[in-house]
Enzyme design. Structure first.
Site, PDB file in Angstrom:
ATOM      1  NE  ARG A 121      -2.604  36.562 -13.074  1.00  0.00           N
ATOM      2  CZ  ARG A 121      -3.696  37.279 -13.216  1.00  0.00           C
ATOM      3  NH1 ARG A 121      -4.324  37.314 -14.393  1.00  0.00           N
ATOM      4  NH2 ARG A 121      -4.183  37.965 -12.212  1.00  0.00           N
ATOM      5  CD  GLU A 145      -2.934   0.437   2.511  1.00  0.00           C
ATOM      6  OE1 GLU A 145      -3.932  -0.272   2.370  1.00  0.00           O
ATOM      7  OE2 GLU A 145      -2.591   0.895   3.609  1.00  0.00           O
ATOM      8  CD  GLN A 152      15.506  34.409  -6.481  1.00  0.00           C
ATOM      9  OE1 GLN A 152      15.564  34.670  -5.282  1.00  0.00           O
ATOM     10  NE2 GLN A 152      16.564  34.253  -7.239  1.00  0.00           N
TER      11      GLN A 152
END
Ligand SMILES: Cc1cc2nc3c(=O)[nH]c(=O)nc-3n(C[C@H](O)[C@H](O)[C@H](O)COP(=O)(O)OP(=O)(O)OC[C@H]3O[C@@H](n4cnc5c(N)ncnc54)[C@H](O)[C@@H]3O)c2cc1C
Length: 379
Positions: free
Chosen positions: A265, A239, A276
């Protein structure tokens, strides 16, 4: 050490990417299980990836499976649906494949590989979560069967599963022992509760599993009587490795979306990625993806060598889940208000990711394990 990716592995990964993009991204099924998608995955052959060919599987290595599942996470945006597949394969079918008698394998594996039967695992109980060993589901032996009683909680695939691996107490004194049983939905006395509403992963239905005087044939024991502790430990390893492999692919996909957004953008007359504060978030995503991949391939290699990877899978589970959640949170920040809207899907990714620090043992429990094992090694 050989880190080269074989031509067939690249090809298989690309096939799963193409398949998932074409068949598994219908947004109508982000919030509910789709049997149609399940049939498509079954027909594609993914369910039997590591199962022997004699049971209808592909007999691939765990290394190949690791890469394929990473690619599945990259291309399939439906994290809940991937969770269904993972629970079916890694903690039900895989356990039958590894610990089942020939009779059990012949009975269950072909139909599971074909997707005709869906699997689930039942460990957790209302009063036994992190302390799974506090379970009280109990077993009484009769002449020709075992009679199981108890209630299991938060069972992924519960409402849709046909086959459950159920852990129950078979000895109390002098030491508590548990045993794993293969329980069919159609055994008398088996019922499941309603789908439990969750924050995310909604394409994977979750429920209680109630066992009321369920008669289980003696040959439906997985492994041996009182051998459940070892199977439980094994189940957690599978798992913690393979259910977290797709998360690396998701992180990669989200990072690529962030790079696009960071370049496209503009604010203050320049791309937001030129700050940064934004680009470093993306750099951290890249670092975490790379580190997670190294760990995944190491674990897959260990499993192909039939070696234990208990410590490694704990570290991997902890590292991937923390950084999966961080990646989703940072992505939402990079996308600003757009990231908070349903349209951009970041909020869904974050909701889905949040559960990863809880399932397969909480992250606090992983730190306990890691500390205890490190401590034992160095003391
Ligand atoms: C989406 C999802 C799917 C799941 N699917 C399955 C499934 O298919 N089958 C199944 O059997 N179970 C499943 N579970 C249950 C899961 O395994 C448990 O939720 C998990 O083991 C934690 O148990 P709990 O929720 O009862 O929390 P608790 O054990 O009550 O823990 C609550 C909090 O206390 C902390 N805590 C407890 N003990 C310690 C300790 N010793 N040291 C430090 N911190 C501690 C925990 O870290 C946690 O923060 C699923 C859970 C989720 C969220």
């Amino acid at each position: 050490m050989d880190f080269s990716v074989k031509k067939e592995q690249k090809q298989y990964s690309q096939e799963i990417i193409d398949f998932a993009r074409e068949n598994l991204n219908d947004s109508e099924f982000y919030e509910e299980f789709s049997m149609d998608m399940w049939k498509k995955v079954s027909e594609f052959g993914l369910l039997g990836i590591t199962v022997d060919e004699k049971y209808g599987g592909l007999g691939e290595s765990y290394e190949t499976a690791a890469m394929v599942f990473e690619s599945l996470g990259y291309a399939c945006k439906n994290n809940g649906f991937i969770f269904v597949i993972n629970n079916h394969i890694w903690v039900c079918q895989n356990l039958i494949n590894l610990y089942g008698s020939d009779e059990l394998k012949e009975k269950y594996l072909p139909e599971m590989v074909e997707g005709k039967k869906i699997g689930a695992i039942a460990i957790t109980e209302p009063e036994a979560g992190s302390d799974a060993f506090a379970m009280v589901a109990n077993v009484k032996e009769q002449d020709d069967c075992f009679v199981l009683n108890g209630t299991k909680m938060f069972i992924s695939n519960g409402p849709i599963a046909d086959i459950f691996i159920v852990f129950a107490v078979t000895e109390e004194v002098p030491d508590k022992k548990i045993t794993a049983f293969v329980v069919e939905r159609n055994f008398e006395g088996v019922t499941t509760g309603n789908d439990i509403e969750k924050m995310g992963l909604n394409a994977c239905p979750t429920s209680e599993l109630i066992l009321d005087n369920v008669k289980v044939p003696k040959h439906n024991i997985l492994g041996k009587f009182n051998y459940g502790n070892n199977i439980l430990t094994g189940a957690l390893e599978w798992e913690r490795c393979f259910e977290f492999a797709p998360h690396i692919g998701v992180m990669q996909r989200i990072m690529e979306q962030c790079i696009k957004q960071a370049n496209g953008r503009k604010q203050f007359g320049k791309p937001i990625g030129s700050n940064q504060a934004v680009s470093h978030k993306i750099a951290e995503m890249e670092v975490n993806i790379e580190m997670a991949k190294l760990m995944l391939y190491k674990i897959a290699w260990l499993k192909d060598q039939k070696k234990s990877a208990y410590l490694e899978t704990s570290i991997f589970k902890l590292f991937v889940s923390e950084n999966y959640i961080k990646t989703c949170r940072d992505a939402m920040q990079i996308f600003g208000a757009y990231g908070y809207t349903k349209e951009y899907e970041m909020e869904r990714e974050l909701r889905d990711a949040m559960a990863s620090s809880i399932y397969s043992g909480t992250n606090e429990m992983q730190k306990n394990t890691i500390y205890n094992m490190a401590n034992a090694r160095y003391m």
